[in-house]
Enzyme design. Sequence first.
Site, PDB file in Angstrom:
ATOM      1  N   LYS A  44      70.519  68.958  26.750  1.00 46.12           N
ATOM      2  CA  LYS A  44      69.375  68.126  27.128  1.00 46.12           C
ATOM      3  C   LYS A  44      69.622  66.670  26.713  1.00 46.12           C
ATOM      4  O   LYS A  44      70.501  66.379  25.901  1.00 46.12           O
ATOM      5  CB  LYS A  44      68.103  68.644  26.451  1.00 46.12           C
ATOM      6  CG  LYS A  44      68.119  68.562  24.928  1.00 46.12           C
ATOM      7  CD  LYS A  44      66.844  69.122  24.336  1.00 46.12           C
ATOM      8  CE  LYS A  44      66.875  69.010  22.806  1.00 46.12           C
ATOM      9  NZ  LYS A  44      65.628  69.498  22.190  1.00 46.12           N
ATOM     10  N   TYR A 276      66.786  36.557  13.669  1.00 47.53           N
ATOM     11  CA  TYR A 276      65.357  36.267  13.719  1.00 47.53           C
ATOM     12  C   TYR A 276      64.671  36.425  12.367  1.00 47.53           C
ATOM     13  O   TYR A 276      64.903  37.394  11.649  1.00 47.53           O
ATOM     14  CB  TYR A 276      64.669  37.196  14.728  1.00 47.53           C
ATOM     15  CG  TYR A 276      65.077  36.964  16.154  1.00 47.53           C
ATOM     16  CD1 TYR A 276      64.925  35.727  16.759  1.00 47.53           C
ATOM     17  CD2 TYR A 276      65.601  38.009  16.910  1.00 47.53           C
ATOM     18  CE1 TYR A 276      65.287  35.517  18.074  1.00 47.53           C
ATOM     19  CE2 TYR A 276      65.970  37.810  18.235  1.00 47.53           C
ATOM     20  CZ  TYR A 276      65.812  36.562  18.814  1.00 47.53           C
ATOM     21  OH  TYR A 276      66.171  36.362  20.127  1.00 47.53           O
TER      22      TYR A 276
END
Length: 386
Positions: A44, A276
């Site tokens: 999956k 940042y």
Amino acid sequence: MSETAPVPHAPLRARAEIDLDALRANVRTLRASAPGAALMAVVKSDAYGHGAVRCARAAVEAGATWLGTATPEEALALRAAGLSGRLMCWLWPPGGPWREAIEADLDVAVSGLWALREVAEAARQAGLRARVQLKADTGLGRNGCQPEDWPELVAEALRAEAEGLVRVTGLWSHLACADEPGHPSIDAQLTRFRDMVAYAEGRGVRPEVRHIANSPATLTRPDAHFDLVRTGIAVYGISPSPELGSSADLGLRPVMRLSASLALVKHVTAGHGVSYGHHYVTPGATTLGLVPVGYADGIPRHASGSGPVLVGGKWRTVAGRVAMDQFVVDLGGDEPAAGDEVVLFGSGEGGEPTAEDWAKAAGTIAYEIVTRIGTRVPRVYVNTGE
């Protein structure tokens, strides 16, 4: 699904190298851990980020006799890629696509009457018998039929089977705490599962397989193996839990090696802010290296200031914030060249960090680290056997 073909000699911004020999070895190790049961390789979420089609083929080559996906779309894509054999999917919304699944000979999981009725009607319209596996909620509290509703679901399934609409091929459940050895819920769930299986079989259900074991239960609980074990993260060489030991302790080999090429190396002075918010400021004159991957590629922003990498044989740590497309490492005055390799994680055998190291840095689990690596990062397959 990622089926990226590598460009032979071209430098790559980043690459996730997928070692299919390691995957095959892991499947063989897991088969040896549950010799009396068949093995399902769960592929999956694009094989936990590794590439579903290539990994499914390698798993089957190594002896997996079942494949498993969460969604029907994942399973149907495997069929479209030419993968035959037993294939189960278990996460269904109302509306299916039941008929497509029946026509593709998928084993479909059913947890309630609405789903059973929808799949039976789709089988009637298709003129085919649906392969159905009834899921019991033995204590996880997610999908699955509650014990008090089990008699009604079993009775309805037997009626549909008598009409020739379905074949009940499996009875199954899922463990909540198998990654915590000794947790009391494990024994409680196994007892409830045995009781619910006994009830269904006592009413006439004849399943081909009964299964509840995931990766940790496959490795640690032989009494949970029944007829089939469903192995997910362990197929990709990652320990299901630190409490069970490292990948190496469990005889598993990590399949993914994530690396990038340095995009820039530059000298900066003391007191220079980095990324940042300037959550990192250089303590002295140093060199900074720019790594051109970020949270858009699946690098967890929660690992800002803590994510480890290997550059020039030395461990370095993300300096400041992980941005969307890039992050910075303080190289401490070293001067590797732009284009030199940065290894984010791998097996650890070359001294590099592992996915487990990144999980600790980000406060998560290693499953998430590999699964979240995005489609901008090409998967490059090695040891393909081709």
